[in-house]
Motif scaffolding. Structure first.
Motif, short mmCIF file in Angstrom:
data_model
loop_
_atom_site.label_atom_id
_atom_site.label_comp_id
_atom_site.label_asym_id
_atom_site.label_seq_id
_atom_site.Cartn_x
_atom_site.Cartn_y
_atom_site.Cartn_z
N LEU A 174 0.99 -1.24 -0.01
CA LEU A 174 0.00 0.02 -0.18
C LEU A 174 0.87 1.31 -0.09
O LEU A 174 2.01 1.28 0.53
CB LEU A 174 -0.89 -0.10 1.19
N GLN A 175 0.21 2.30 -0.81
CA GLN A 175 1.01 3.63 -0.70
C GLN A 175 -0.03 4.63 -0.14
O GLN A 175 -1.26 4.33 -0.66
CB GLN A 175 1.50 3.85 -2.10
N PRO A 176 0.40 5.44 0.58
CA PRO A 176 -0.53 6.61 1.11
C PRO A 176 -0.88 7.56 -0.08
O PRO A 176 0.05 7.76 -1.15
CB PRO A 176 0.37 7.42 1.85
N LEU A 177 -2.22 7.93 -0.17
CA LEU A 177 -2.43 8.64 -1.27
C LEU A 177 -3.04 9.97 -0.50
O LEU A 177 -2.99 11.14 -1.28
CB LEU A 177 -4.00 7.90 -1.83
N LEU A 178 -3.51 10.14 0.39
CA LEU A 178 -4.20 11.31 1.24
C LEU A 178 -4.17 11.07 2.49
O LEU A 178 -4.40 10.14 3.38
CB LEU A 178 -5.49 11.32 1.06
N THR A 179 -3.52 12.16 3.39
CA THR A 179 -3.49 12.30 4.73
C THR A 179 -4.03 13.34 5.41
O THR A 179 -4.61 14.38 4.85
CB THR A 179 -1.87 12.35 5.26
N LEU A 180 -4.39 12.94 6.53
CA LEU A 180 -5.23 14.10 7.51
C LEU A 180 -4.39 14.45 8.74
O LEU A 180 -3.96 13.54 9.33
CB LEU A 180 -6.70 13.24 7.96
N ARG A 181 -4.03 15.47 8.86
CA ARG A 181 -3.18 16.25 9.57
C ARG A 181 -4.01 16.82 10.71
O ARG A 181 -5.02 17.82 10.51
CB ARG A 181 -2.00 17.24 9.30
N LEU A 182 -3.67 16.89 12.09
CA LEU A 182 -4.30 17.71 12.99
C LEU A 182 -2.88 18.00 13.97
O LEU A 182 -2.75 17.06 15.03
CB LEU A 182 -5.35 16.89 13.77
N GLY A 183 -2.36 19.12 14.23
CA GLY A 183 -1.53 19.39 14.87
C GLY A 183 -0.21 18.69 14.52
O GLY A 183 0.24 18.80 13.16
N ALA A 184 0.51 17.88 15.39
CA ALA A 184 1.53 17.25 15.22
C ALA A 184 1.26 15.88 14.77
O ALA A 184 2.20 15.11 14.21
CB ALA A 184 2.31 16.97 16.21
N SER A 185 0.06 15.24 14.63
CA SER A 185 -0.33 14.10 14.39
C SER A 185 -1.03 14.00 13.00
O SER A 185 -1.17 14.79 12.32
CB SER A 185 -1.58 13.59 15.32
N SER A 186 -0.67 12.80 12.27
CA SER A 186 -1.05 12.68 10.95
C SER A 186 -1.70 11.21 10.88
O SER A 186 -0.95 10.12 11.08
CB SER A 186 0.29 12.70 9.93
N SER A 187 -2.61 11.09 10.00
CA SER A 187 -3.28 9.64 9.64
C SER A 187 -3.33 9.65 8.06
O SER A 187 -3.77 10.67 7.47
CB SER A 187 -4.50 9.69 10.18
N VAL A 188 -3.04 8.59 7.58
CA VAL A 188 -3.48 8.53 6.23
C VAL A 188 -4.78 7.75 5.98
O VAL A 188 -5.25 6.86 6.55
CB VAL A 188 -2.45 7.06 5.69
N VAL A 189 -5.53 8.55 5.42
CA VAL A 189 -7.04 8.27 5.04
C VAL A 189 -7.30 7.94 3.80
O VAL A 189 -8.40 7.66 3.47
CB VAL A 189 -7.75 9.67 5.41
N GLY A 190 -6.38 8.14 2.94
CA GLY A 190 -6.81 7.50 1.44
C GLY A 190 -5.32 6.83 1.16
O GLY A 190 -4.28 7.20 1.58
#
Length: 572
Positions: free
Chosen positions: A505-521
């Motif tokens: 899998l490769q990341p497509l879209l990330t969601l950032r909130l402050g210093a945290s980041s999640s791959v959401v696509g």
């Protein structure tokens, strides 16, 4: 309530003439846009005025007034029937209990609308005309709701989502004002509106065709499907003409708006009048009535047939974007469209219909060749070859079986298409995507227990969406919460991808909130399958448009278009 109900049929003995009904004062505010809002009052008044004269003479004056001002809204509550138990009577309360109808809101359901008809016949047999008026009002409300244009997918967005969007129509009218003009009541209140409504009812009148009780119940249960289909022919026109009227005050736009809205209201009115005529005849004949359970199986068969036969090109939302694939199609992006079989029902979510149409327009604006695929085709047969369809876009916020259409068959046909070299982009929400076709993605998708979003919602306007591994840093901050008040169209999606154990899998879209980041696509399979969360393409969450030029022609905003086109480019 404005009166104390009494079980005795003769409690009110005042004879009601039709001129009394015609002068009842409306009491519902224009701002109430739940269902028909104030339009339920107009609808009930129109119905009572057209009931058989020999029935009208029995209708208590105060109950008529109550049916228009209050009972016409009776199903729009989650309260129980207990406060009205005396009015309904012990026999009626028993029928409600036996049919599992515990709350007033349950009267909206297709099956329970038929129960209301049985209660109406029974009340007429017992000469309980006050109770009969309650059931006529409930039948009018539920039937009217089946064509209430805020139940059209696009108009629903305009009604509940766009009031939060800080934008204007081309002439400067605030976009939020559209929500005030998608109810029957304010349109009827405009010059010429009452006459247009009356003319539509007279033109569309349905007489008692001497149908038996089973046929009457079956038709009443089918109103959910039939009404959604009729509404789908008018919803886009309502929105288009409402925008022209509000923004430019064009008399022709007002008349066209009244034409669309009057026909929607008339559709419900003429059916309820006909159904009351049938109920009155059956009551006078003391006819034996079937149970709803006896009709249910036939209803399910007819609904399955309806799902198979209803046409995409009968719906105004889809007609402008339809492009079926043909023998000469080459390397086109296919967008899956699902008909509006019934409001808020289908294999996919109601919201997905609008997003899919917006994607079609966005692709056309970007010069990307696209075709449309009916969701039934996807469930029934193999997709064309990857030489014809370079990628398939599925907007599937929800995903499940629906009246003979099997999610497993959709999955199988997507898997076959992928095995032949195709590409799939799934735009998803609360449901997981197809299980075998997108298995690598599903394996990496996680969410917190009971989560509806991938990050704390109270910080949503601090979220940022970022294209992963982009040559340039491209990010958008949410300008409003994705927890919109848009009912069926809330772009809910809780999933994030944990890629540590999934090297494919490769990341497509990330969601950032402050210093945290999640791959959401993410994408996988050698850039052959991809997932985007629906909130990434839901218009006007990531941008603040100043002007919405054509509200009746949805397309993605600049952020959504960029995210969509980036994903398709990576797939290709």
């Amino acid at each position: 309530m404005s009166f104390a109900p009494n079980c005795c049929a003769g409690y009110w003995t005042v004879r009601v003439a039709s001129f009394v009904v015609a002068t009842v004062v409306m009491a519902c505010a224009v701002s109430d846009v739940l269902g028909w809002g104030g339009g339920h009052n107009d609808l009930q008044q129109a119905i009572v005025r057209r009931l058989p004269e020999d029935l009208q003479q029995h209708l208590p004056k105060e109950a008529v007034r109550e049916s228009i001002e209050h009972w016409s809204h009776y199903p729009d509550s989650f309260e129980t029937f207990q406060p009205e138990a005396q009015l309904i009577g012990p026999e009626g309360m028993q029928v409600l209990r036996e049919n599992g109808i515990r709350r007033r809101y349950d009267l909206h359901h297709d099956r329970n609308r038929a129960v209301v008809f049985l209660l109406l016949v029974d009340s007429l047999k017992r000469q309980r005309y006050d109770a009969a008026l309650l059931w006529i009002a409930c039948l009018g409300h539920s039937t009217g709701d089946m064509v209430a244009c805020n139940h059209d997918p696009l108009v629903h967005v305009a009604t509940y989502d766009w009031p939060e969007v800080d934008a204007a129509l081309p002439g400067g009218t605030v976009l939020a004002r559209l929500a005030t003009m998608v109810d029957l009541h304010p349109v009827v209140a405009l010059d010429g509106g009452a006459a247009a409504f009356d003319e539509a009812i007279d033109a569309m009148r349905l007489a008692d065709d001497q149908r038996d009780a089973t046929a009457a119940l079956l038709d009443i249960m089918m109103y959910g499907n039939q009404g959604a289909a009729f509404c789908s022919q008018h919803g886009v026109g309502v929105l288009q003409q409402a925008a022209l009227w509000l923004d430019r005050q064009e008399p022709d736009a007002r008349r066209r708006l009244q034409h669309h809205m009057s026909r929607l209201g008339a559709w419900g009115a003429v059916r309820v009048v006909r159904d009351v005529e049938v109920a009155w005849r059956l009551a006078q004949q003391k006819a034996e009535m079937p149970s709803v359970d006896e009709v249910q199986k036939v209803f399910e068969q007819r609904t399955a047939q309806w799902v198979r036969e209803h046409r995409l090109d009968d719906e105004a939302l889809f007609v402008p974007v339809l492009r079926p694939a043909g023998p000469t199609t080459k390397k086109a992006v296919a967008v899956v469209l699902e008909p509006t079989w019934r409001m808020n029902e289908g294999m996919f979510a109601a919201a997905d219909r609008v997003i899919a149409v917006a994607i079609c327009r966005t692709l056309a604006a970007a010069g990307v060749d696209y075709v449309t695929v009916d969701s039934r085709e996807l469930a029934d047969r193999e997709l064309p070859s990857p030489e014809q369809l370079s990628a398939v876009v599925v907007v599937g916020s929800r995903f499940h079986d629906y009246h003979g259409l099997k999610a497993a068959e959709v999955d199988r046909h997507l898997k076959s298409y992928l095995d032949r070299g195709g590409r799939v982009l799934w735009i998803g929400g609360t449901s997981l995507p197809a299980s075998s076709a997108l298995a690598p993605l599903r394996a990496a998708m996680k969410k917190d227990d009971n989560a509806k979003w991938p990050a704390p919602l109270d910080e949503a306007t601090n979220w940022q969406l970022c294209l992963a591994d982009s040559a340039t840093e491209t990010a958008w901050q949410f300008v409003r919460s994705p927890q919109t008040p848009a009912g069926w169209h809330v772009p809910r999606c809780p999933w994030r991808f944990e890629l540590d154990d999934h090297d494919e899998l490769q990341p497509l879209l990330t969601l950032r909130l402050g210093a945290s980041s999640s791959v959401v696509g993410a994408m996988c399979g050698g850039a052959r399958v991809a997932w985007l969360p629906v909130y990434a393409v839901h218009p006007y969450l990531l941008t603040r448009p100043k002007v919405i030029r054509e509200p009746s022609e949805p397309q993605l905003d600049a952020a959504g278009a960029t995210i969509l086109l980036d994903a398709l480019k990576r797939l290709n």
